[in-house]
Design a protein around this motif. Sequence first.
Motif, short mmCIF file in Angstrom:
data_model
loop_
_atom_site.label_atom_id
_atom_site.label_comp_id
_atom_site.label_asym_id
_atom_site.label_seq_id
_atom_site.Cartn_x
_atom_site.Cartn_y
_atom_site.Cartn_z
N CYS A 87 3.74 38.24 -11.76
CA CYS A 87 2.42 37.66 -11.41
C CYS A 87 1.84 36.90 -12.59
N SER A 88 1.96 37.50 -13.77
CA SER A 88 1.44 36.87 -14.99
C SER A 88 2.13 35.53 -15.25
N GLN A 89 3.46 35.50 -15.06
CA GLN A 89 4.21 34.26 -15.29
C GLN A 89 3.80 33.18 -14.28
N TYR A 90 3.65 33.58 -13.01
CA TYR A 90 3.21 32.61 -11.99
C TYR A 90 1.82 32.07 -12.33
N LEU A 91 0.94 32.98 -12.75
CA LEU A 91 -0.44 32.57 -13.08
C LEU A 91 -0.46 31.59 -14.24
N SER A 92 0.31 31.88 -15.29
CA SER A 92 0.31 30.98 -16.45
C SER A 92 0.90 29.63 -16.08
N ASN A 93 1.94 29.63 -15.22
CA ASN A 93 2.54 28.37 -14.77
C ASN A 93 1.56 27.53 -13.98
N ILE A 94 0.91 28.16 -13.00
CA ILE A 94 -0.01 27.39 -12.15
C ILE A 94 -1.24 26.97 -12.94
N ASP A 95 -1.61 27.76 -13.94
CA ASP A 95 -2.73 27.39 -14.80
C ASP A 95 -2.41 26.09 -15.56
N VAL A 96 -1.21 26.02 -16.15
CA VAL A 96 -0.84 24.82 -16.92
C VAL A 96 -0.69 23.61 -15.99
N LEU A 97 -0.04 23.80 -14.85
CA LEU A 97 0.19 22.67 -13.94
C LEU A 97 -1.12 22.15 -13.34
N SER A 98 -2.01 23.08 -12.95
CA SER A 98 -3.31 22.64 -12.41
C SER A 98 -4.15 22.01 -13.52
N ASN A 99 -3.95 22.50 -14.74
CA ASN A 99 -4.61 21.92 -15.90
C ASN A 99 -4.15 20.47 -16.11
N PHE A 100 -2.84 20.23 -15.96
CA PHE A 100 -2.30 18.86 -16.08
C PHE A 100 -2.93 17.94 -15.03
N ALA A 101 -3.06 18.45 -13.79
CA ALA A 101 -3.65 17.65 -12.72
C ALA A 101 -5.12 17.35 -13.02
N HIS A 102 -5.83 18.35 -13.53
CA HIS A 102 -7.25 18.20 -13.89
C HIS A 102 -7.41 17.17 -15.01
N ILE A 103 -6.58 17.27 -16.04
CA ILE A 103 -6.63 16.34 -17.18
C ILE A 103 -6.30 14.92 -16.71
N ALA A 104 -5.35 14.80 -15.77
CA ALA A 104 -4.97 13.47 -15.25
C ALA A 104 -6.16 12.80 -14.56
N HIS A 105 -6.93 13.58 -13.81
CA HIS A 105 -8.16 13.04 -13.19
C HIS A 105 -9.17 12.66 -14.25
N LYS A 106 -9.38 13.57 -15.17
CA LYS A 106 -10.41 13.41 -16.19
C LYS A 106 -10.14 12.20 -17.10
N ASN A 107 -8.87 12.00 -17.47
CA ASN A 107 -8.52 10.96 -18.46
C ASN A 107 -7.79 9.75 -17.88
N ASN A 108 -7.67 9.73 -16.55
CA ASN A 108 -7.02 8.59 -15.88
C ASN A 108 -5.57 8.42 -16.33
N TYR A 109 -4.75 9.46 -16.11
CA TYR A 109 -3.32 9.42 -16.42
C TYR A 109 -2.53 9.08 -15.15
N CYS A 110 -1.29 8.62 -15.33
CA CYS A 110 -0.43 8.32 -14.18
C CYS A 110 0.83 9.17 -14.23
#
Length: 590
Positions: free
Chosen positions: A368-391
Amino acid sequence: EILLVEGEESFRFDDKPVHFVSKGLKNKQYSSEVCKDFFDLKSIESLGIEGESLDIVSVAMILEYIKETQLMSPKHIQKPRKVSIDNTMVLDSATIRNLELIRNAYSGDISNSLLSVLDNTCTPMGKRLLFSWILNPLLDKKRIEERLEKVEKLFTKKSELEKIRERLSEIGDVERIVGKIGLGRVNARDFNYLQTSLKNFLEIADILKKEFDISFDIDKKLIEGLISKIEKTISDSPPLSLLDGDILKTGFNQEVDELRSLSGDSKTWLEEFEKKEKKDTGISSLKISFNKVFGYYIEVTNAHKEKVPERYIRKQTLVNAERYITEELKEKENIILNAQEKVCSLEYQLFCEFRDSFFPVLGELQKCSQYLSNIDVLSNFAHIAHKNNYCRPEIYEMGEKDGVINIEKGRHPIIENITESEFISNDTQLDSKNNRMCILTGPNMSGKSTYIRQVAVIVLMAHIGSFVPAKEASISLVDRIFTRVGASDDLTRGRSTFMVEMDEAANIVNNATKYSLIVLDEIGRGTSTYDGVSIAWALAEYLISETQARTLFATHYHELLKLEEKYPDAVKNYNVMVEENLEEGTVIFL
């Protein structure tokens, strides 16, 4: 920390801490028994280690070290597994430092580093995993695409993405709590954090399955059972200490409830006793109190000393008051303190049994911990992409599409994050054929270093599965990123500016391949101009004709521009464009 077996004291490792373990571990048979005993195995082969392999000694040394330092065999240590370093990019210390991946070059802290730009993670586990991903970029196109695919799914549904991030922000450090359970150091509050975290995890899993078609291989019923088990056992606001009672819920254990009732009734009895004594003695300021040294006592101020009855036994004299005890109060004290001591002891015993019942499910909780850390980083990447206009970058295998690195309107993620004015974007065209080397000239402070490092950082971001700061990007994977940036010495180790520069250049020449990306900012600056030009030219020519790696070479030596004439099919000259504002009397580097 370095582990050695006893008898290897002659080894020296600068200032790194060294710990010695039993030399008996050199015996592979003995090491094998240590491993089987720790993991409760019948055969060492079930660890994926051959009986005669030296790996068994290394694993046994680590397990012995854990037992020595923890004075126990922790229950959460996973079985060792082999990890191939061929699947991740090796980053040398110069590249980590020059690209400011985890620390900035000036103060040495996390601010204004790539990690600080990319870190909007919601959990401590996600933060640690992001740190690891940045320092271990992937080389496998399939795994990179899997990450990018999930980031894109999360990116396309912004409101659902934010729901996931809200749930993630409610999650505690599950990885660390599991470790504390395994070490027997967990407290009641940790279990409450675990319960909240697991509830949010199941909600996240539901959103991911329903909205994004992303699923986890988890035992949902087991997790629900653990949530219910904690809810029925641990009180809502337990104290930090496990020895002070009040850690278990009412209704969990009948004996605990009875002892608490006895202890609880005592509060009512003490209130009634105080009222009765005030009335009998006529001392309105009389009060009943308790401390750990004297137990329960009656306190009377000196102003009312004359009213104290003979049945009061003096216990302690203070400056302004006297403290007394009576036979009746002494008897009740014994009952109360015995009940409290018993309930605290019983609660601790029951808590330890409850804690130990989690040992068989620690593996599932770690998942569970591994899944949580993975989805945290991936959702973080998606959030940063919105915030900073990444492609999303387009990824090709190494050497595919002639090793293309095409970036349209690329930006430096760190610089654009800290500058107040707009960052002027730039294009990049590199490949393994006609654009192997870009030679870049321009005045000081015109942005040459920023530009060439920007390309390296964008390529690295693509390798970790992140969107990148550009309008579009097509990247053929690289096996290594090499950087030689700036002029600095290392006098503590007896290395001059020139020596540092030559060491780093030698590292590139000896280890780069045609699949590498090389970023060179000023070569030959630590010596005379004539020698410097010679070194820069020789290095450039070697990289063009022998290594054939894609290279960005920023220089003040305009002599190097003649390389384009000599190697027209490999070298392209670029320079920084300048715009002069005559009205304001300013110069803008574009």
